[in-house]
Design an enzyme around this catalytic site. Structure first.
Site, PDB file in Angstrom:
ATOM      1  N   GLU A  63       0.770  -0.909   0.116  1.00 37.56           N
ATOM      2  CA  GLU A  63      -0.074   0.002  -0.005  1.00 37.56           C
ATOM      3  C   GLU A  63       0.953   1.305  -0.044  1.00 37.56           C
ATOM      4  OE1 GLU A  63       0.109  -2.646   1.976  1.00 37.56           O
ATOM      5  OE2 GLU A  63      -1.970  -2.655   3.025  1.00 37.56           O
ATOM      6  N   ARG A 195      12.230 -22.794  -7.478  1.00 37.53           N
ATOM      7  CA  ARG A 195      13.412 -22.440  -6.631  1.00 37.53           C
ATOM      8  C   ARG A 195      13.397 -20.926  -6.352  1.00 37.53           C
ATOM      9  NH1 ARG A 195      18.354 -26.274  -8.670  1.00 37.53           N
ATOM     10  NH2 ARG A 195      17.504 -28.243  -7.973  1.00 37.53           N
ATOM     11  N   ALA A 284      11.256 -37.789   1.406  1.00 40.95           N
ATOM     12  CA  ALA A 284       9.824 -37.555   0.929  1.00 40.95           C
ATOM     13  C   ALA A 284       8.832 -38.148   1.670  1.00 40.95           C
ATOM     14  CB  ALA A 284       9.655 -37.530  -0.689  1.00 40.95           C
ATOM     15  N   ALA A 286       9.000 -39.549   4.590  1.00 43.99           N
ATOM     16  CA  ALA A 286       8.918 -39.235   5.964  1.00 43.99           C
ATOM     17  C   ALA A 286       7.799 -37.968   6.064  1.00 43.99           C
ATOM     18  CB  ALA A 286      10.313 -38.729   6.574  1.00 43.99           C
TER      19      ALA A 286
HETATM   20  C1  AOF Z   1       3.674  -6.978   4.256  1.00 46.34           C
HETATM   21  N1  AOF Z   1       3.461  -6.406   3.235  1.00 46.34           N
HETATM   22  O1  AOF Z   1       2.057  -5.369   1.775  1.00 46.34           O
HETATM   23  C2  AOF Z   1       1.269  -6.236   3.888  1.00 46.34           C
HETATM   24  C3  AOF Z   1       1.524  -6.594   5.003  1.00 46.34           C
HETATM   25  O2  AOF Z   1       6.855  -5.929  10.220  1.00 46.34           O
HETATM   26  P1  AOF Z   1       6.011  -5.293   9.208  1.00 46.34           P
HETATM   27  O3  AOF Z   1       5.808  -3.993   9.836  1.00 46.34           O
HETATM   28  O4  AOF Z   1       6.503  -5.340   7.861  1.00 46.34           O
HETATM   29  O5  AOF Z   1       4.709  -6.144   9.156  1.00 46.34           O
HETATM   30  C4  AOF Z   1       4.371  -7.392   8.641  1.00 46.34           C
HETATM   31  C5  AOF Z   1       2.864  -7.662   8.581  1.00 46.34           C
HETATM   32  O6  AOF Z   1       1.925  -6.617   8.163  1.00 46.34           O
HETATM   33  C6  AOF Z   1       2.505  -9.016   7.890  1.00 46.34           C
HETATM   34  O7  AOF Z   1       2.703  -9.905   8.698  1.00 46.34           O
HETATM   35  C7  AOF Z   1       1.208  -8.647   7.633  1.00 46.34           C
HETATM   36  O8  AOF Z   1       0.285  -9.451   8.787  1.00 46.34           O
HETATM   37  C8  AOF Z   1       0.801  -7.304   7.361  1.00 46.34           C
HETATM   38  N2  AOF Z   1       0.581  -6.908   6.045  1.00 46.34           N
HETATM   39  N3  AOF Z   1       2.584  -7.055   5.234  1.00 46.34           N
HETATM   40  O9  AOF Z   1       4.779  -7.206   4.266  1.00 46.34           O
HETATM   41  C9  AOF Z   1       2.247  -6.005   2.832  1.00 46.34           C
HETATM   42  N4  AOF Z   1      -0.046  -5.625   3.579  1.00 46.34           N
HETATM   43 ZN    ZN Z   2       0.810  -2.904   6.248  1.00 49.08          ZN
END
Ligand code: AOF
Ligand code: ZN
Length: 356
Positions: A63, A195, A284, A286
């Site tokens: 965002e 990968r 695999a 396991a």
């Molecule tokens: C992301 N990218 O576009 C959105 C996320 O540690 P932070 O501040 O980077 O927050 C990570 C969390 O933010 C992530 O686990 C998820 O719940 C939320 N949204 N995270 O990296 C994004 N929209």
């Molecule tokens: Zn965010």
């Protein structure tokens, strides 16, 4: 513009969501432990104002990237995002506040954020007078670039893709153990692409001893120098110092265990959210026995061997009634070979329970 989606999104917002899903695809494999998210900002007149995707962990969320690209054109506009905007301060600030500060009046998103620390964004936005539409293209988003991360949040362990290349009779090597190359060049290039999309590539010590693989991404035009973590399960300390998997072309972790749950926990703790299990048959077996496989990618070559090791070793299944059941997601042709992507039924269970 008319409402074409039962959720209440307009046609332009639907189109923007498809673009956001495509943007998320471009950052697959680069964001862990964070989700691969895409975002599009539509200006008040409905035109495209900006787009963005999640930066590597610690960097801006999708965002924020899209708002930066949009600048003042975001005022009075709509944000279209594949994941619910976060409402928390983690390594970066809350996206909800960035959206409010930019003057966005409507937010359309696909999937609710299951991360308890970051959730609540929709509510926060609604309380601030923003029009919020949830669930647009939710299925496409949840089964696309967000899938490994969503699985990892819910199950508490990384998403596991088991990949193998075999003959039509399911053999991964001949009786004399020769195994290069069973599939053709197109299928092998596809493995390198796979990968590049994961955080870690996992093998057992048997595979290192038999094939001495390097386990790197060679077709690296898409992601540049980034390489997934190479992981070897070596309970008996059999991996020799000069194994190619230990060279300095990528980071390598040698774990002193053969237990899938233990290894996956260790990887999860390191921020790994998507693991590519590349063999061999014993390991695999396991993983299948422990229901620690969430997706199967099989490359089948139109050749027959009639002898030699099978792709899957003993998985503790003794009778047909206990066979692991899978749903085929796709079948495609890669040169002379066939690629099958299938999903074990138990994967649906892990994504709906919390206890993993
Ligand atoms: C992301 N990218 O576009 C959105 C996320 O540690 P932070 O501040 O980077 O927050 C990570 C969390 O933010 C992530 O686990 C998820 O719940 C939320 N949204 N995270 O990296 C994004 N929209
Ligand atoms: Zn965010």
């Amino acid at each position: 513009m008319s409402d074409v989606d039962p959720t209440g999104a307009t046609e332009a917002e639907e189109a923007a969501m498809h673009r956001a899903l495509a943007l998320a695809e471009t950052v697959r494999g680069t964001t862990s432990p964070n989700p691969a998210v895409g975002a599009v900002i539509l200006a008040a007149d409905g035109s495209l104002a900006g787009e963005g995707a999640t930066a590597p962990a610690g960097g801006p969320h999708a965002e924020v990237q899209a708002l930066r690209a949009a600048g003042p054109a975001a005022r009075g506009g709509t944000a279209v995002v594949t994941l619910e905007p976060c409402a928390h301060t983690g390594r970066t600030g809350p996206c909800t506040e960035a959206l409010l500060a930019a003057g966005v009046e409507r937010v359309v998103y696909a999937v609710d954020d299951p991360n308890p620390e970051a959730a609540g964004g929709a509510e926060r936005l609604r309380e601030s007078g923003v029009d919020v539409v949830a669930g647009v293209e939710a299925h496409a988003a949840a089964s696309g670039a967000l899938r490994p991360w969503l699985h990892a949040v819910r199950a508490g362990r990384p998403f596991v893709t088991w990949k193998y290349a075999a003959t039509l009779d399911g053999r991964v090597a001949a009786a004399d153990l020769t195994s290069q190359w069973i599939t053709g060049v197109t299928a092998r290039a596809d493995v390198h692409r796979l990968r590049a999309e994961v955080d870690a590539v996992l093998v057992g010590s048997g595979t290192v001893l038999a094939d001495d693989p390097q386990l790197t991404v060679r077709d690296d035009d898409r992601l540049g120098p980034r390489q997934p973590l190479r992981v070897v399960l070596d309970r008996r300390h059999r991996v020799p110092d000069d194994a190619r998997v230990l060279d300095d072309s990528a980071e390598t972790l040698v774990l002193d265990t053969a237990a899938p749950q233990f290894a996956l926990k260790a990887l999860h703790d390191r921020g790994v959210r998507h693991v590519l299990l590349e063999g061999g048959p014993t390991l695999a077996g396991a993983f299948v026995e422990a229901h620690c496989v969430d997706e199967v990618v099989a490359y089948l070559a139109p050749t027959l061997l009639g002898a030699g090791p099978n792709a899957l070793g003993d998985a503790g299944i003794g009778t047909l009634a206990d066979a692991a059941l899978l749903d085929v997601e796709s079948v495609s042709r890669l040169g002379d070979d066939v690629k099958i992507v299938a999903r074990p039924r138990w994967a649906d269970e892990t994504t709906t329970t919390e206890d993993g």
